[in-house]
Design a protein around this motif. Structure first.
Motif, PDB file in Angstrom:
ATOM      1  N   ARG A 198      38.008  55.996  55.396  1.00 19.33           N
ATOM      2  CA  ARG A 198      36.962  55.120  54.849  1.00 19.33           C
ATOM      3  C   ARG A 198      37.530  54.191  53.775  1.00 19.33           C
ATOM      4  N   LEU A 199      38.478  54.724  53.002  1.00 18.91           N
ATOM      5  CA  LEU A 199      39.033  53.926  51.903  1.00 18.91           C
ATOM      6  C   LEU A 199      39.931  52.800  52.406  1.00 18.91           C
ATOM      7  N   THR A 200      40.320  52.848  53.662  1.00 13.57           N
ATOM      8  CA  THR A 200      41.181  51.788  54.198  1.00 13.57           C
ATOM      9  C   THR A 200      40.372  50.676  54.859  1.00 13.57           C
ATOM     10  N   LEU A 201      39.071  50.833  54.910  1.00 17.25           N
ATOM     11  CA  LEU A 201      38.225  49.796  55.518  1.00 17.25           C
ATOM     12  C   LEU A 201      37.977  48.682  54.511  1.00 17.25           C
ATOM     13  N   ARG A 202      37.830  47.495  55.010  1.00 11.42           N
ATOM     14  CA  ARG A 202      37.628  46.364  54.103  1.00 11.42           C
ATOM     15  C   ARG A 202      36.277  46.445  53.409  1.00 11.42           C
ATOM     16  N   THR A 203      35.260  46.850  54.154  1.00 11.77           N
ATOM     17  CA  THR A 203      33.935  47.037  53.565  1.00 11.77           C
ATOM     18  C   THR A 203      33.441  48.416  53.989  1.00 11.77           C
ATOM     19  N   PRO A 204      33.778  49.446  53.227  1.00 12.11           N
ATOM     20  CA  PRO A 204      33.455  50.801  53.682  1.00 12.11           C
ATOM     21  C   PRO A 204      31.949  51.029  53.746  1.00 12.11           C
ATOM     22  N   PRO A 205      31.463  51.538  54.864  1.00  8.34           N
ATOM     23  CA  PRO A 205      30.054  51.953  54.924  1.00  8.34           C
ATOM     24  C   PRO A 205      29.820  53.177  54.039  1.00  8.34           C
ATOM     25  N   ASP A 206      28.578  53.524  53.875  1.00  4.96           N
ATOM     26  CA  ASP A 206      28.239  54.729  53.117  1.00  4.96           C
ATOM     27  C   ASP A 206      28.938  55.934  53.751  1.00  4.96           C
ATOM     28  N   ALA A 207      29.398  56.847  52.898  1.00  5.18           N
ATOM     29  CA  ALA A 207      30.165  57.994  53.397  1.00  5.18           C
ATOM     30  C   ALA A 207      29.376  58.806  54.413  1.00  5.18           C
ATOM     31  N   ARG A 208      28.050  58.800  54.289  1.00  6.09           N
ATOM     32  CA  ARG A 208      27.245  59.609  55.216  1.00  6.09           C
ATOM     33  C   ARG A 208      27.339  59.077  56.642  1.00  6.09           C
ATOM     34  N   ALA A 209      27.729  57.808  56.762  1.00  6.47           N
ATOM     35  CA  ALA A 209      27.870  57.247  58.116  1.00  6.47           C
ATOM     36  C   ALA A 209      28.921  57.999  58.923  1.00  6.47           C
ATOM     37  N   PHE A 210      29.838  58.663  58.225  1.00  6.94           N
ATOM     38  CA  PHE A 210      30.932  59.336  58.923  1.00  6.94           C
ATOM     39  C   PHE A 210      30.677  60.825  59.141  1.00  6.94           C
ATOM     40  N   THR A 211      29.471  61.241  58.969  1.00  4.14           N
ATOM     41  CA  THR A 211      29.130  62.633  59.284  1.00  4.14           C
ATOM     42  C   THR A 211      29.455  62.899  60.763  1.00  4.14           C
ATOM     43  N   VAL A 212      30.282  63.896  60.971  1.00  2.00           N
ATOM     44  CA  VAL A 212      30.763  64.148  62.344  1.00  2.00           C
ATOM     45  C   VAL A 212      29.693  64.883  63.149  1.00  2.00           C
ATOM     46  N   LEU A 213      29.313  64.298  64.267  1.00  3.24           N
ATOM     47  CA  LEU A 213      28.341  64.923  65.155  1.00  3.24           C
ATOM     48  C   LEU A 213      29.016  65.654  66.311  1.00  3.24           C
ATOM     49  N   ASP A 214      30.138  65.109  66.750  1.00  2.02           N
ATOM     50  CA  ASP A 214      30.856  65.735  67.859  1.00  2.02           C
ATOM     51  C   ASP A 214      32.242  65.093  67.934  1.00  2.02           C
ATOM     52  N   ALA A 215      33.169  65.797  68.558  1.00  3.70           N
ATOM     53  CA  ALA A 215      34.516  65.236  68.726  1.00  3.70           C
ATOM     54  C   ALA A 215      35.142  65.846  69.960  1.00  3.70           C
ATOM     55  N   ALA A 216      36.020  65.071  70.600  1.00  2.43           N
ATOM     56  CA  ALA A 216      36.676  65.561  71.815  1.00  2.43           C
ATOM     57  C   ALA A 216      38.050  64.932  71.942  1.00  2.43           C
ATOM     58  N   ARG A 217      38.945  65.656  72.563  1.00  2.37           N
ATOM     59  CA  ARG A 217      40.275  65.125  72.887  1.00  2.37           C
ATOM     60  C   ARG A 217      40.135  64.221  74.102  1.00  2.37           C
ATOM     61  N   HIS A 218      40.717  63.022  74.003  1.00  2.24           N
ATOM     62  CA  HIS A 218      40.593  62.046  75.079  1.00  2.24           C
ATOM     63  C   HIS A 218      41.948  61.886  75.770  1.00  2.24           C
ATOM     64  N   TYR A 219      41.999  62.189  77.035  1.00  3.81           N
ATOM     65  CA  TYR A 219      43.220  62.035  77.827  1.00  3.81           C
ATOM     66  C   TYR A 219      43.084  60.851  78.774  1.00  3.81           C
ATOM     67  N   GLY A 220      44.243  60.281  79.119  1.00  2.00           N
ATOM     68  CA  GLY A 220      44.291  59.350  80.242  1.00  2.00           C
ATOM     69  C   GLY A 220      44.129  57.894  79.897  1.00  2.00           C
ATOM     70  N   SER A 221      44.227  57.553  78.611  1.00  2.00           N
ATOM     71  CA  SER A 221      44.034  56.161  78.226  1.00  2.00           C
ATOM     72  C   SER A 221      45.380  55.518  77.885  1.00  2.00           C
ATOM     73  N   GLY A 222      45.500  54.236  78.183  1.00  2.00           N
ATOM     74  CA  GLY A 222      46.706  53.499  77.838  1.00  2.00           C
ATOM     75  C   GLY A 222      47.852  53.762  78.796  1.00  2.00           C
ATOM     76  N   VAL A 223      48.957  53.093  78.507  1.00  2.00           N
ATOM     77  CA  VAL A 223      50.181  53.331  79.284  1.00  2.00           C
ATOM     78  C   VAL A 223      51.291  53.777  78.325  1.00  2.00           C
ATOM     79  N   ALA A 224      51.739  52.860  77.473  1.00  2.00           N
ATOM     80  CA  ALA A 224      52.772  53.236  76.510  1.00  2.00           C
ATOM     81  C   ALA A 224      52.283  54.372  75.613  1.00  2.00           C
ATOM     82  N   SER A 225      50.988  54.379  75.337  1.00  2.93           N
ATOM     83  CA  SER A 225      50.431  55.397  74.441  1.00  2.93           C
ATOM     84  C   SER A 225      49.750  56.529  75.215  1.00  2.93           C
ATOM     85  N   PHE A 226      50.047  56.639  76.494  1.00  4.82           N
ATOM     86  CA  PHE A 226      49.373  57.639  77.330  1.00  4.82           C
ATOM     87  C   PHE A 226      49.533  59.051  76.770  1.00  4.82           C
TER      88      PHE A 226
END
Lengths: 361, 486
Positions: free
Chosen positions: B260-288
């Motif tokens: 959040r501190l690296t954003l130019r205009t940080p939203p309120d911290a509550r905006a980043f309340t984590v609701l869910d997260a998942a590992r994402h496979y299969g995207s990109g080529v060099a970064s696959f």
């Protein structure tokens, strides 16, 4: 039943004398904890060593805007800590070397980009006045010969090392036989081939043969030394050819050292059909006690097929041995790349001024 | 001495197997370059690297995307001609995209709802020679032209026939924009003269209002939104979302606090309340093979319709030819990415969610996963989007955009400006010549690479030592690719 009755009695009979002895003469040493290595347990003498180069470098890089881009850097180009031991014909040596954990141009390293220690040498072997065999992380054969003649490693490494055409050490084994009457030596080495700083990628070994001749041994021209070496090798997972021939004519005097060498390379930078050459001339002297001077010029033709793919470097240095283990130097160098080399190696057109300290024990 | 003379060559020959067994010189070069460049990934996540190689073997476009290490080797090789130029300027270097191939441009959604065309992959952004960047683009355009119109052989042939012109147009537009006294401030839809770019803007603006990413990536149960699991894109069997360990999810709030501190205009911290997260496979080529997460956060309110999906993507060192000592230009990977964000985009907040952080020691970049964030895709170069004129218009757009990016970090009197002004047409011709030649090399290398993968197996014949296996927690982060090969 018989066994159950007799066993305690037998144990009692066995322990009673021991208990009695312990009460009268408690000299049995306590049980020592086991050691995970036998290193340091033999009582034999081990000699430590230390070599530290530290420097301040001021580099002026020519830009195409006609300006000089200035970089100031304090650095520790070498920190070596060694342990050496020998007993009769057995010898062993370990050299630890400090390096930055990230390679040049990288931001990702260990704990930021901290200095870390790695093995520069780690070998055991057999040594006699005529024959020496080493196995482990061993110094290679030709490069140390030239480097030791130059003798001013604190000021600059050999061009062969700068160009990364040869590694000063590798995993493998070497055998060296001295010729009679001090006429020189012949040596053979077999290595992984990627150098001590790389893991093994290629599937085959590399071999190096070295001949060092002092044809005038025993005369006033004894310092005159001729050297020839051939490395037959491969590099990389593709087993790309990586052969090197080095020939040198050296003068290894007490006050003056110098020489000229030429190296021909077949297979460079993962391209087996690329050829190049490197030629150098150098002189190092101690004209009066404690005054150290040296000069070196080398031309590195990176690729034979492109005339301007070359870098010429000139270096001059003067130093002073303050006390026996401590030397200080001032050095100036100029790297002049050809038109193609500067395109492939941005920033290679530069001047550099350095102040160097070398301490060795 | 005579026995020694006989024995020495024999001994050496016995020690050294014949070089290049079963592979010619270029094959050997390709094998060695990828082995060195990918060694860390090979040791720690070999199955993911297999997936990357399979993807690269599938098409010259994906090969080019994944082969920047080979591009670097060839750049440094004086005889390849890739870095040779009558217009060469090694220093000063602009802050460039680093890898500006066609598919690394796309739309981003700004905080005011406006969509702009930007470099949308800053993984390789760094100080680079200006021709490194330009040629990476123009070669990529040649490759794209030859691989366009997958559904129409005649159209593909027509596009391939103008590959040189396409590269020329991009270089000429670059030269003109670099030398121009001023440059357009915003790369918005008004600049979209190329049909492919117009189509991109149209779809991006449409999906921006629909929030299609929420439909595509999440499910809503009552008032609770969660990320999907399993195959996300029915057309791409490698595109998979998998659950993260609870301890990894527990570390996300700290991650977002940094980010959040690296954003130019940080939203309120509550905006980043984590609701869910998942590992994402299969995207990109060099970064696959890199770590990617999708994280669903609360957004401005508790309402599920303003939830935000963020992509957390592992970053690494940029692949670039370097420069003068000390050869690094930034204090950290995150600083490099943020500097590129601030300098390269036509507006600094082109994606207001774009920031950086460190997660379990991995430098990561975080950005919004938005339906409005669409990349240029060569697969869409068909029909009206794949005509020679359309490709030339695209080339002019991207060439000019790249020049504008370079101008931002070059001094006003940079020699690059005067060099290209000297003879812009000759400059463009030279870039076209080099680009066509290296595109030929890319297609030849791709064929070699595909044959090597087929002959040696997905890992190009390398075996992984069990000693290199990461710890179990690290494996859970890095991933073990329980996915189908692409």
């Amino acid at each position: 039943m018989t066994l159950r009755r007799t066993l305690p009695l037998a144990l009692l009979a066995t322990l009673t004398p021991l208990t009695a002895r312990a009460q009268t003469a408690p000299t049995t040493p306590p049980l020592a904890p086991p050691v995970s290595t036998a290193a340091g347990t033999t009582g034999l003498t081990v000699r430590p060593g230390l070599e530290v180069f530290s420097q301040y470098a001021l580099r002026f890089t020519n830009t195409d805007a006609g300006t000089l881009d200035t970089t100031h850097t304090f650095d520790v180009p070498r920190t070596h800590a060694s342990l050496t031991a020998d007993y009769e014909h057995a010898r062993a040596r370990v050299v630890l070397e400090a390096v930055r954990s990230a390679s040049e141009g990288s931001l990702l390293g260990v704990a930021g980009d901290s200095f870390v220690l790695r093995l520069r040498e780690a070998w055991g072997g057999w040594s006699s006045p005529r024959v020496e065999v080493r196995a482990g992380v061993v110094p290679t054969l030709a490069l140390p010969e030239i480097e030791s003649t130059w003798g001013l490693r604190a000021v600059a490494p050999t061009p062969l090392e700068t160009a990364r055409w040869m590694s000063p050490a590798d995993l493998g084994l070497t055998a060296r036989v001295a010729l009679p009457h001090g006429l020189g030596a012949v040596a053979l080495g077999a290595y992984n081939g990627e150098g001590y700083a790389q893991r093994e990628f290629n599937r085959s070994l590399s071999g190096e043969a070295l001949v060092v001749l002092r044809p005038f041994a025993g005369t006033a021209l004894e310092p005159l030394t001729a050297l020839a070496s051939y490395t037959l090798g491969t590099a990389g997972a593709g087993d790309v050819r990586s052969d090197r021939f080095t020939g040198a004519l050296l003068w290894r005097g007490a006050r003056i050292r110098g020489g000229a060498s030429v190296t021909r390379a077949w297979g460079i930078d993962d391209r087996g059909d690329q050829t190049g050459w490197l030629v150098e001339g150098f002189v190092a002297a101690e004209p009066v006690a404690s005054l150290l001077v040296g000069a070196r010029v080398f031309r590195w033709q990176r690729d034979d097929s492109v005339d301007t793919d070359r870098v010429t470097t000139v270096l001059a240095t003067a130093g002073w041995r303050v006390v026996r283990p401590w030397e200080v130097f001032a050095a100036v160098s100029r790297a002049i790349p050809g038109a193609r080399a500067v395109q492939a190696l941005p920033g290679s057109d530069h001047w550099e001024l350095r102040l160097v300290s070398r301490v060795v024990f | 001495m005579r026995p020694l003379r006989r024995l020495l060559p024999l001994a050496l020959a016995a020690l050294t197997a014949l070089p290049s067994c079963g592979a010619d010189d270029r094959d050997a070069t390709i094998l060695s370059v990828f082995a060195r460049a990918d060694d860390p990934q090979w040791r720690t996540r070999p199955t993911l690297l297999d997936g990357r190689y399979a993807r690269m073997a599938a098409s010259p476009v994906d090969f080019y995307r994944g082969a920047i290490a080979l591009y670097l080797r060839d750049w440094r090789d004086g005889s390849m001609g890739l870095s040779a130029s009558n217009f060469a300027v090694d220093l000063p270097m602009p802050l460039g995209v680093g890898d500006p191939h066609v598919e690394n441009f796309g739309t981003l959604l700004g905080p005011d709802g406006r969509v702009t065309l930007e470099a949308n992959d800053l993984d390789g952004a760094d100080r680079v020679p200006y021709l490194w960047d330009l040629r990476r683009l123009t070669v990529g355009l040649c490759v794209a032209a030859r691989w366009s119109n997958a559904d129409n052989a005649a159209a593909r042939a027509a596009a391939a026939a103008v590959d040189r012109t396409v590269a020329h147009d991009a270089a000429r537009a670059y030269a003109d924009a670099l030398a121009a006294p001023s440059s357009p401030a915003l790369a918005d839809a008004s600049e979209a003269t190329a049909p492919l770019v117009s189509d991109l803007f149209r779809r991006a603006q449409r999906d921006a209002t629909r929030r299609t990413e929420l439909d595509d990536l999440t499910t809503l149960t009552g008032t609770t939104r969660t990320l999907r699991r399993g195959h996300v894109d029915p057309d791409d069997p490698t595109d998979v979302l998998e659950s993260l360990p609870a301890w990894a999810i527990d570390a996300l709030p700290a991650l977002f606090a940094q980010y959040r501190l690296t954003l130019r205009t940080p939203p309120d911290a509550r905006a980043f309340t984590v609701l869910d997260a998942a590992r994402h496979y299969g995207s990109g080529v060099a970064s696959f093979a890199r770590v990617r997460l999708l994280v669903l956060v609360r957004g401005p309110t508790d309402a599920p319709d303003d939830d935000v999906v963020l992509e957390v993507k592992e970053q690494s060192d940029a692949v670039s030819p370097g420069g003068f000592v000390p050869s690094v230009w930034f204090d950290s990977i995150g600083a490099r990415v943020r500097a590129a964000r601030d300098a390269l985009w036509s507006r600094p907040d082109a994606d207001p969610w774009w920031g950086t952080a460190v997660w379990f020691g991995l430098p990561v970049q975080i950005r919004a996963e938005s339906g409005a964030a669409k990349g240029l895709r060569i697969a869409r170069m068909t029909g009206a989007n794949g005509t020679p004129d359309a490709l030339r218009a695209l080339a002019r757009t991207l060439g000019a955009r790249l020049a504008v990016m370079h101008r931002r970090t070059l001094p006003a009197d940079a020699p690059q400006l005067s060099v290209v002004r000297r003879d812009p047409e000759a400059f463009a011709r030279e870039q076209a010549d080099v680009s066509v030649r290296y595109a030929d090399q890319v297609f030849a290398d791709h064929a070699r690479f595909a044959a090597l993968v087929a002959a040696r197996g997905p890992s190009l014949g390398r075996t992984v030592s069990p000693d290199d296996a990461p710890s179990t927690p690290a494996q859970a982060l890095l991933g073990r690719a329980p996915i189908e090969s692409p």
